[in-house]
Design an enzyme around this catalytic site. Sequence first.
Site, PDB file in Angstrom:
ATOM      1  N   HIS A   1       0.722  -1.225  -0.025  1.00  0.00           N
ATOM      2  CA  HIS A   1       0.184   0.050  -0.179  1.00  0.00           C
ATOM      3  C   HIS A   1       0.809   1.226   0.116  1.00  0.00           C
ATOM      4  CE1 HIS A   1      -3.735  -2.062   0.559  1.00  0.00           C
ATOM      5  NE2 HIS A   1      -3.109  -3.049   1.398  1.00  0.00           N
ATOM      6  N   ASN A  13     -10.200  -2.996   2.449  1.00  0.00           N
ATOM      7  CA  ASN A  13      -9.808  -3.028   1.016  1.00  0.00           C
ATOM      8  C   ASN A  13     -11.083  -2.664   0.032  1.00  0.00           C
ATOM      9  OD1 ASN A  13      -6.924  -3.623   0.994  1.00  0.00           O
ATOM     10  ND2 ASN A  13      -7.411  -5.797   1.226  1.00  0.00           N
TER      11      ASN A  13
END
Length: 509
Positions: A60, A132
């Site tokens: 990320h 997510n």
Amino acid sequence: MSDKYAGSTGPTTRLNGAPVPTEQHSVTNGHQGGITLNDVHLIEKLAHFNRERIPERVVHAKGAGAFGEFVVTEDVSKYTKAAVFQPGEKSEMLARFSTVAGEQGSPDGWRDVRGFALRFYTREGNLDIVGNNTPVFFIRDGIKFPDFIHSQKRLPDTGLRDANMQWDFWTASPESAHQVTYLMGDRGIPKDFRHMDGFGSHTYQWINAEGERFWVKYHFKTRQGWDFLTDAEAAELVGENTDHSRQDLFEAIERGDYPTWDVKVQIMPYEEAAEYKINPFDLTKTWSQKDYPLISVGHFTLNRNPRNFFAEIEQAAFAPSNTVPGVGFSPDKMLLARVFSYADAHRYRLGVNHDQLPVNQPKCPVNSFSQDGYGTYHFADPSLPVHGSNGAGRGPVADQASSAAAAGCPVHSNHAGRVDATTYGQWDNVGEEFYAGAYIQHPEDDDFSQPGDLVRNVLDDAARDRLAGNIARAMAGVTPEVEQRVYQYWTNVDEWLGAEVEKRFKASK
Ligand code: NDP
């Protein structure tokens, strides 16, 4: 601190605040002489520049974020006592969206899962829901996470990403099939961060004022509408603009077009977990919405851009370990691994006092006996003892009533062992903890039923067609052995899909 710097009209200064005479010329020994070590401004400027980058997030790394407000419009108080979820409550919040595998500077348009991290600055401390844009994940046990990410990143010799390595891992890990179906489908390239849903993904625990427990899954439904890019559209966009999702979010907020998501939950009564058709703590599975319909909670709106991307987004330290009273964990092995990993990553990236950075500071009092360490900014009243368990009975004291909230971590005193997380221990409450006894096998715990359901019953013909095409394109470069495993993998999900992928990949060679 930022206000001291912003809009200053005075002379430029060194970091000690003293004015500097020039930003143009170093101090030298004569006109063409060497530069001198006592040019403290030069030394400080170069030394600080060398230290501007901090370790990027291992996953990320590339993202964007904004601040906003969460408003509770419904009454879910019978499920949780958390102040942040009580009717009418408004909480400041921060959201950060991201791609997963790419590094800082990688294109926003790559096919990838998108991170969906939320922080609520509640009256009872920071609550982080770090999920997510998909309701499931590739693996169900955190012990596989470094292996999984290594397979999605770069080869050690070429430094290149590698389709063979990716498919090798996925096909050797059949529990990945549900998530890979998402990844290869339309939802694998959302148009941007505003046009996608979010999920807490894990199962968490809610505890109400009476101490009753429930299992909960969070869903965040975009009011902007779902939209995606095809492989071809994404390839074209990536060639023009590697930052389109970051830019889109920032510009939408600047023009007052504030993105909003509805917050919904699925609630499972505590006892039903043992009887449910799938292991409700398995991160590769969803709870059917026919069994557990979505319940509305409220909505959040992002309405303020960061003033400094590095200070407020790069240093935002989201962690699933940030829970508040009324919210707890579940025996989801991935969640429990992340509960350790995220806070640990922040200690490494930002230091042990990352909670003291303005973006990470809770908006309620912090009374902790932890002290000192690099970057200490906050400190306790010096008249108070520095240690808990002090004989004087002074200083902050633990609130036993809050313990039920933090509870829910499965401990396993007599039966410790390694088991496949499709089965899990017969859990029970021992005070605030679980222990595991006999293992439960849920009737529909296989790896392929749910992705098969998604392919056959949720996608329409056009989406199925794009899915097969995306998979075949993503296989470019696999070895003959992995190629055969990929066909079997998709045949296990759906016979039509397996045959279609084989047909298309062979035609592309
Ligand atoms: P439902 O028909 O009740 O729910 C289906 C869900 O699928 C909806 O939430 C819908 O979300 C979502 N969906 C619609 N189109 C797509 C798409 N192209 N790609 C991914 N998801 C899509 O069925 P069940 O709850 O019984 O689930 C059936 C299957 O649907 C599951 O196996 C799972 O693969 C998938 N799914 C389930 C979710 C869940 O939480 N139960 C969530 C998302 C997907 P939307 O309203 O945003 O279109």
